[in-house]
Scaffold this active site. Structure first.
Site, short mmCIF file in Angstrom:
data_model
loop_
_atom_site.label_atom_id
_atom_site.label_comp_id
_atom_site.label_asym_id
_atom_site.label_seq_id
_atom_site.Cartn_x
_atom_site.Cartn_y
_atom_site.Cartn_z
N GLY A 240 0.70 -1.14 -0.06
CA GLY A 240 0.03 0.01 -0.02
C GLY A 240 0.84 1.33 0.00
CB THR A 241 3.73 2.94 0.09
OG1 THR A 241 4.19 3.85 0.06
CG2 THR A 241 4.35 1.76 -0.27
CB THR A 242 4.01 4.63 -5.03
OG1 THR A 242 2.67 4.10 -5.43
CG2 THR A 242 4.77 4.54 -6.42
CE LYS B 89 3.91 6.23 2.86
NZ LYS B 89 2.89 5.64 1.74
#
EC number: 3.4.25.1
Length: 217
Positions: A21-23, A54
């Protein structure tokens, strides 16, 4: 074997989903490493936090993008900072990006049956720019450009179209930011904005970009 009927030698599919769930994006150009990541933290389909950092730094010239379980990431980050500073104080051989990435991949591999649920890009500048992609099982690959997370198919398409090793550091920052912003538009688990950093032999320079407000430096 009796007594081991409930033992799973591999993590469950539900746990693996936590990683997606991220990029995050990384790329290497002539004189710099670029790291970029979105700012949304999700718990399933719930947006748990809109302003998560992040990208973290082990020192001024070595950074990591983080994705996965927050508790595991906090532990890994603090552990690697301690290892880095211990080696500096001990006066051992210079601490390189590859040596840190190799140390971390050994830790992840040793714990593969009870894994740290993380996906990490580690990039930095020692004698040259280096970028490594590490997964929770301890696999490590050196990359020239890479995207990870749920928005990676979209981000990777942007990188494929625009990447060249001859890009300047600022051009590479723009490309990385554009890759993550494209993922924000198409991936529901990626959102809010982008932090992008350029790491060179002089240190790092960071920018924050948001689609709905003025860019913050």
């Amino acid at each position: 074997m009796e007594g081991f009927g409930e033992f799973e030698s591999r993590p469950s599919k539900d746990k693996i989903k936590i990683l997606k769930g991220t990029t995050t994006v990384g790329l290497v150009v002539k004189d710099a490493v670029i790291l970029a990541a979105d700012r949304r933290a999700s718990a399933g389909f719930f947006v748990a936090n809109k302003m998560v950092r992040k990208i973290v730094y082990i020192d001024d010239r070595i950074g990591m993008t983080t994705a996965g379980s927050v508790a595991d990431l906090q532990f890994i980050y603090n552990y690697m900072k301690n290892i880095y500073h211990y080696n500096l104080i001990s006066g051992n051989r210079p601490v390189t990006v590859k040596s840190l990435a190799t140390y971390l991949t050994n830790i992840l591999s040793q714990n593969k049956y009870f894994p740290y649920l993380v996906q990490i890009l580690m990039g930095g500048y020692d004698t040259q720019p280096r970028l490594f992609n590490l997964d929770y099982l301890g696999d490590m690959t050196e990359e020239t450009y890479v995207a990870t997370g749920s928005g990676s198919p979209v981000a990777m398409g942007v990188l494929e179209d625009g990447y060249s090793p001859d890009l300047t550091g600022d051009q590479a920052m723009d490309l990385a930011a554009r890759a993550v912003m494209s993922a924000i538009k198409r991936d529901s688990f990626t959102g809010t904005g982008v932090i992008v950093t350029k790491i060179t032999k002089e240190g790092h320079v960071e920018r924050e970009i948001y689609p709905n407000r003025k860019e913050a430096m």
